[in-house]
Design an enzyme around this catalytic site. Sequence first.
Site, PDB file in Angstrom:
ATOM      1  CD  GLU A 113      -8.039   1.138 -10.597  1.00  0.00           C
ATOM      2  OE1 GLU A 113      -8.117   1.740 -11.687  1.00  0.00           O
ATOM      3  OE2 GLU A 113      -7.319   1.518  -9.668  1.00  0.00           O
ATOM      4  CB  CYS A 169      -4.035  -1.052  -4.395  1.00  0.00           C
ATOM      5  SG  CYS A 169      -5.774  -0.607  -4.485  1.00  0.00           S
ATOM      6  CE  LYS A 210      -3.967   3.956  -1.786  1.00  0.00           C
ATOM      7  NZ  LYS A 210      -4.260   3.391  -0.468  1.00  0.00           N
TER       8      LYS A 210
END
Length: 436
Positions: free
Chosen positions: A155, A263, A266
């Site tokens: 990101e 990311c 999890k």
Amino acid sequence: MRIVMIGAGYVGLVSGACFADFGHDVTCVDKAEDKIARLHAGVMPIYEPGLDSLVAKNVAQKRLSFTTDLADAVRGADAVFIAVGTPSRRGDGQADLSYVYAAAEEVAGHLDGFTVIVNKSTVPVGTGDEVEAIVRRTNPQADFAVVSNPEFLREGAAIEDFKRPDRVVLGVEDERAKAVMQNIYRPLNLNESPILFTGRRTSELIKYAANAFLAMKITFINEMADLCEVLGADVQQVARGIGLDKRIGGKFLHAGPGYGGSCFPKDTLALTRTAQEAGRPTRLIETTVAVNADRKKAMATRIAAAAGGDLTGRRVAVLGLTFKPNTDDMRDAPSLDIVPALLALGAEVHAFDPEGRHEAEPLLPGITFADGPYEAAEGAAVLAILTEWDQFRALDLRRLKAVMAAPVVVDLRNIYRTSEMAEAGFTYSAIGRGAG
């Protein structure tokens, strides 16, 4: 190639826009009517540098479109990418695949001719097998193949990562599907980007293994930072010293408050659950998850200690709420642990984030959102830097000191020099820099 992207979220929208920029005909499908309406109006549902202009360009050239009509989009498509969310499941931490399986079932009823169904979402090993079974059960006459194509997008740098990737991983069990995927990614041949073809299960595991390794690397340097503070060493120099070893590398060796984002949290949880179910527990990753969770919770105590220990009724300024700069993503951001802990200690929290306010407001009730860094710092007993946005790297220290009740800064991202802060008259606490 005609490509359908199911899910116009972070992965789907960025991937769809980039595929369109490669020259493919891309349709992004999403059930959220308001999101599709905003995209038609040129309003991005996420903040990602350069995405708005990339989308506008390809919409104008009629290579990129948006719809809620999955059936019409799927008919005649060469490839249908499933890019829906796979959040951690409540209770056991395993990935929730309900959206993936629902998408597969819906796609199955509208397939027309040979179609490649591509799992772009991050999914546990064996998910491709189940998607194949769902499609075959729903539409026994369908001519299709299922491929795994995990994303590796950072990101804040997603477009660059997509167009100039370290690698593209494709888990393929069908030669016709392999040919389709080669055509889709052919533009990357010009950049000589490595394209790795593997088995489908191997591809699924590569994604989890990569994220788990990076999470362990972050957690390792954070533990070295704690040791540096006790021993009087400097973690930044330690990181540089070990990072120059080509076997280790310097990336992801930046000490901080713990990893977060969409990311790592999890995916590490999902991998540990998968390994446990397989009877081969991943002890290193299990420990990484536990250490990281404890670290984020401990940061509020560090901030309180810098301010003298008691925050009751005192103002704390927080700069940065998103899990990293250049995104509005608040998923598992350290601020979601740190800020509530500060409130529990009796602090009055004033915060500023350049892009994350609209996402943070419903997640962090009880705090005051400021319009800028100096407004957040007004009257503060301590200022904490939680996210290393560029605009926080060159604050006017004289002005900052003038507006604060006490010149105390806790820098959880190590963006300032200890000597610089001392010269400006600040009591400065950084991560793992006991030597100054």
